[in-house]
Design an enzyme around this catalytic site. Sequence first.
Site, short mmCIF file in Angstrom:
data_model
loop_
_atom_site.label_atom_id
_atom_site.label_comp_id
_atom_site.label_asym_id
_atom_site.label_seq_id
_atom_site.Cartn_x
_atom_site.Cartn_y
_atom_site.Cartn_z
N HIS A 215 4.67 -0.02 0.31
CA HIS A 215 5.39 -0.81 1.33
C HIS A 215 4.49 -1.89 1.91
O HIS A 215 3.26 -1.85 1.76
CB HIS A 215 5.97 0.10 2.41
CG HIS A 215 4.97 0.97 3.09
ND1 HIS A 215 4.45 2.09 2.50
CD2 HIS A 215 4.40 0.88 4.31
CE1 HIS A 215 3.60 2.67 3.33
NE2 HIS A 215 3.53 1.95 4.44
N HIS B 108 0.82 -1.21 0.00
CA HIS B 108 0.00 0.00 0.00
C HIS B 108 0.85 1.26 0.00
O HIS B 108 2.05 1.23 0.28
CB HIS B 108 -0.94 0.02 1.22
CG HIS B 108 -0.21 0.13 2.54
ND1 HIS B 108 0.45 -0.92 3.11
CD2 HIS B 108 -0.06 1.18 3.38
CE1 HIS B 108 0.98 -0.53 4.26
NE2 HIS B 108 0.70 0.74 4.45
N ARG C 126 5.51 6.57 14.05
CA ARG C 126 5.48 7.04 12.67
C ARG C 126 4.93 8.46 12.55
O ARG C 126 4.00 8.81 13.25
CB ARG C 126 4.56 6.11 11.86
CG ARG C 126 4.72 6.28 10.36
CD ARG C 126 3.66 5.51 9.63
NE ARG C 126 2.44 6.29 9.60
CZ ARG C 126 1.54 6.22 8.62
NH1 ARG C 126 1.69 5.38 7.64
NH2 ARG C 126 0.46 6.97 8.65
N ASP D 20 0.64 5.00 1.84
CA ASP D 20 -0.08 5.62 2.96
C ASP D 20 -1.00 6.75 2.49
O ASP D 20 -0.60 7.59 1.69
CB ASP D 20 0.91 6.19 3.98
CG ASP D 20 1.66 5.09 4.73
OD1 ASP D 20 1.11 3.98 4.88
OD2 ASP D 20 2.80 5.35 5.17
#
Length: 306
Positions: free
Chosen positions: A282, A132, A297, A134
Amino acid sequence: MTSTVKPQPVIDKPLLHYGRRDLNRTAPGTPETEYRILSVSPLAPHIGAEIGGVDLTQPITEELADELRQALLEWKVIFFRDQHGFESSHHVDLAAVWGHPEANPFFPKAETAGVSRLAKDSMAIGTENIWHSDHSFMAAPALGSVLRSVEVPPAGGDTMWADMAVAYDNLSDEVKERIEGLTAVHDWVPSWGAMMTEEQIAQMRPRLPQVEHPVVVRHPRTGRRTLYVNEPFTTRIVGVSEEESRELVDHLTLQARVPEYQVRFRWQPDSIVIWDNIATQHYAISDYFPQRRVMERIAVAGVPLS
Ligand code: SIN
């Protein structure tokens, strides 16, 4: 007598095939950068480099910021090891090298603005073990993300990235022609919504309506053509039949799985990874349960794609 001729499949090329692939790290003609501060050690020929010569707990000078931005454009994912003492304030400062911090709307609320803590163990199964990009369900998808390992399992829990510019370059001419100028719908409901109640979805919907992005975007900084279709969030291609849309989405999302387009990173405590979220997809490998893996993150707010 009725015809028994089978309709031709839209795509007759198998995904995995023997032979050469074109693996250009940057667009042809892009000059090589000479770094004065950073040392750059490639992990794969065209994507991913380990960066040395920098302590990310120290103030980031303008010269260092320029080199970090350049290294990310050239390598698409950059890795840093042994950043001991790196805290949330350093994390925010590092993300600010690329823009404004942005939290994922579906992650637990952050203590420090923009910093999402992702703790995974046997009680919380992986939700990132799918290729995917983000926040592609947003009108201005994140430009990048900065991920820091806080606690890592003794083995497993690696992350992989795939180079979506190289994935575009290697599509057949026939597929490139078919997708030229097309847009696709991106939506969070089939993935994140599957873990929510109807009421929660209805509450979130006005903030996050379905959005459309080009199937092939021009990277906002390099202008390079990049495939922008991903498995959890791209729901359909606009302006073609449902069958053709399904077939194209399947074919295009599978491209991230080609091993030659990928790089894989083994985390240690205090590793930091920064990725270009438009140039790559990723996949976080969920193979370590019931061990624990804790990451923090920050995403960097993006711009509308064209
Ligand atoms: C993510 O998908 O943003 C998280 C990746 C990871 O946990 O390795």
